[in-house]
Motif scaffolding. Structure first.
Motif, short mmCIF file in Angstrom:
data_model
loop_
_atom_site.label_atom_id
_atom_site.label_comp_id
_atom_site.label_asym_id
_atom_site.label_seq_id
_atom_site.Cartn_x
_atom_site.Cartn_y
_atom_site.Cartn_z
N GLN A 129 -4.22 0.32 5.41
CA GLN A 129 -4.42 0.89 4.08
C GLN A 129 -3.28 1.80 3.66
N ASN A 130 -2.48 2.27 4.61
CA ASN A 130 -1.35 3.14 4.30
C ASN A 130 -0.04 2.37 4.14
N ASP A 131 -0.16 1.05 3.96
CA ASP A 131 1.02 0.19 3.83
C ASP A 131 1.91 0.26 5.06
N GLU A 132 1.31 0.42 6.24
CA GLU A 132 2.04 0.45 7.49
C GLU A 132 1.74 -0.82 8.28
N TYR A 133 2.79 -1.40 8.85
CA TYR A 133 2.61 -2.62 9.64
C TYR A 133 2.35 -2.27 11.11
N LYS A 134 1.42 -2.98 11.70
CA LYS A 134 1.18 -2.91 13.14
C LYS A 134 1.23 -4.33 13.69
N TYR A 135 1.64 -4.45 14.94
CA TYR A 135 1.83 -5.76 15.55
C TYR A 135 1.02 -5.85 16.84
N TYR A 136 0.44 -7.02 17.08
CA TYR A 136 -0.48 -7.20 18.19
C TYR A 136 -0.14 -8.48 18.96
N LEU A 137 -0.36 -8.44 20.27
CA LEU A 137 -0.47 -9.64 21.08
C LEU A 137 -1.94 -10.02 21.08
N CYS A 138 -2.25 -11.29 20.80
CA CYS A 138 -3.65 -11.70 20.73
C CYS A 138 -3.83 -13.09 21.32
N ALA A 139 -5.09 -13.46 21.53
CA ALA A 139 -5.42 -14.77 22.09
C ALA A 139 -6.53 -15.39 21.26
N PHE A 140 -6.41 -16.70 21.00
CA PHE A 140 -7.41 -17.47 20.27
C PHE A 140 -7.87 -18.61 21.16
N ASP A 141 -9.15 -19.01 21.02
CA ASP A 141 -9.60 -20.20 21.73
C ASP A 141 -9.27 -21.44 20.90
N ASN A 142 -9.64 -22.60 21.39
CA ASN A 142 -9.28 -23.85 20.72
C ASN A 142 -10.04 -24.07 19.41
N ASP A 143 -11.09 -23.26 19.16
CA ASP A 143 -11.81 -23.33 17.89
C ASP A 143 -11.30 -22.30 16.89
N LEU A 144 -10.14 -21.69 17.21
CA LEU A 144 -9.47 -20.71 16.34
C LEU A 144 -10.20 -19.38 16.26
N ASN A 145 -11.06 -19.08 17.23
CA ASN A 145 -11.74 -17.79 17.29
C ASN A 145 -10.85 -16.77 17.99
N LEU A 146 -10.74 -15.57 17.40
CA LEU A 146 -9.96 -14.50 18.01
C LEU A 146 -10.74 -13.94 19.20
N LEU A 147 -10.12 -13.96 20.39
CA LEU A 147 -10.79 -13.48 21.59
C LEU A 147 -10.47 -12.02 21.86
N TRP A 148 -9.22 -11.63 21.73
CA TRP A 148 -8.83 -10.23 21.92
C TRP A 148 -7.46 -10.00 21.28
N LYS A 149 -7.17 -8.74 21.01
CA LYS A 149 -5.85 -8.37 20.52
C LYS A 149 -5.47 -7.02 21.12
N GLN A 150 -4.19 -6.86 21.36
CA GLN A 150 -3.66 -5.64 21.98
C GLN A 150 -2.46 -5.18 21.19
N GLU A 151 -2.49 -3.93 20.74
CA GLU A 151 -1.41 -3.44 19.89
C GLU A 151 -0.10 -3.34 20.66
N LYS A 152 0.97 -3.71 19.99
CA LYS A 152 2.31 -3.55 20.56
C LYS A 152 2.78 -2.13 20.24
N GLU A 153 2.75 -1.26 21.23
CA GLU A 153 3.11 0.12 21.01
C GLU A 153 4.60 0.26 20.76
N THR A 154 4.97 1.20 19.90
CA THR A 154 6.38 1.44 19.60
C THR A 154 7.11 1.86 20.86
N ASN A 155 8.28 1.25 21.10
CA ASN A 155 9.11 1.52 22.27
C ASN A 155 8.42 1.16 23.58
N SER A 156 7.35 0.39 23.50
CA SER A 156 6.68 -0.04 24.73
C SER A 156 6.77 -1.55 24.86
N ILE A 157 5.99 -2.25 24.05
CA ILE A 157 6.09 -3.71 24.06
C ILE A 157 7.17 -4.11 23.07
N ASN A 158 8.23 -4.70 23.58
CA ASN A 158 9.38 -4.99 22.74
C ASN A 158 9.35 -6.40 22.19
#
Length: 287
Positions: free
Chosen positions: A104-133
């Motif tokens: 809502q603050n016009d800020e982008y966040k990025y995630y690593l995530c996994a979907f099953d073969n039916d396109l259902n989102l199983l989990w997501k993990q935020e890519k922390e700044t200066n952590s996950i590159n």
């Protein structure tokens, strides 16, 4: 369509158009991935408001599963704020992806995530700044993506970079740490070659002049055995090209500067190595 990017076309190796798929007005195709069985996963997004007047347009984002013939088998609308999905690795259970979300603050966040073969989102993990590159597909036998992490404060003498292989349940299978030569040297690019080798570019800007800069490419096997260094001159890597016989490193190199230090004339220097990393040839081509 060059304006909307809303049409997908499948073409045979002979150049014949097999089918076309139009996703509708004001939609953009962000990612296309073909599965081994011929099915195609497409990420399509369109602005939530056609004329929003904001600097960051909010999108309605969809994952669409097509048959090998281009027919829609399933369409899933993703949660509010998701801007795009880029698939990073296919596995038997589904697929890994990189997700961008606008809050809502016009800020982008990025995630690593996994979907099953039916396109259902199983989990997501935020890519922390200066952590996950970076996240990218692993060409090794596991078929799982790798997550790169940079530790800037690991010591007073060097900067370390860690790479982790993750399974579909988000469990870390293995992690390895690379150490740079100094705190000023950092990883700017990472590559995985089709033979499973990892290539990391460590660079340190000292002179500000690309004709004097040396970039160090550290090579590791798929089981993290160090294979040595390659040192090339230039200010940035353009890309790495693989052929049946060689690996070609393409480096941008400046030839002339103006009085303000801006590049006036540059070239791409192609340097080829065999798969034992023996130098084969080098050639510069003007832009």
């Amino acid at each position: 369509s060059a304006i909307t990017g809303n049409k997908l076309v499948k073409i045979s190796p002979e150049g014949d158009v097999l089918w076309k798929k139009d996703f509708g007005f004001n939609k953009m195709i962000y990612d296309v991935t073909e599965k081994e069985n011929g099915e195609i996963i497409v990420n399509v997004a369109k602005p939530a408001k056609l004329f929003s007047g904001t600097s960051n347009a909010n999108y309605k984002c969809y994952l669409i599963l097509l048959s090998a013939d281009g027919e829609v088998k399933k369409e899933v609308k993703l949660e509010k704020g998701v801007q795009s999905i880029r698939i990073k690795g296919l596995v038997d259970e589904g697929f890994f992806a990189e997700m961008s979300v606008l809050n809502q603050n016009d800020e982008y966040k990025y995630y690593l995530c996994a979907f099953d073969n039916d396109l259902n989102l199983l989990w997501k993990q935020e890519k922390e700044t200066n952590s996950i590159n970076n996240i990218y597909e692993d060409f090794g036998e596991e078929g799982y993506p790798l997550v790169t992490k940079i530790n800037d404060d690991s010591s007073d003498k060097y900067r370390s970079t860690c790479i982790s292989r993750i399974d579909f349940d988000k469990k870390v299978l293995t992690t390895h740490e690379w150490k740079s030569n100094s705190l000023d040297e950092y990883v700017s690019c990472e590559y995985i070659l089709s033979n499973g080798d990892y290539v990391f570019e460590f660079s340190e800007r000292k002179t500000g002049k690309s004709k004097d800069e040396v970039c160090r490419f550290v090579r590791y096997s798929s089981d993290f055995e160090c294979l040595g260094d390659i040192k090339l001159t230039g200010y940035t890597i353009h890309r790495i090209i693989e052929t049946d016989d060689c690996i070609i490193f393409c480096m941008w190199n400046a030839k002339n500067y103006d009085e303000n230090g801006r590049v006036q004339d540059r070239e791409i220097v192609y340097t080829a190595f065999d798969y034992d990393y023996n130098l084969l040839w080098q050639k510069g081509v003007s832009e």
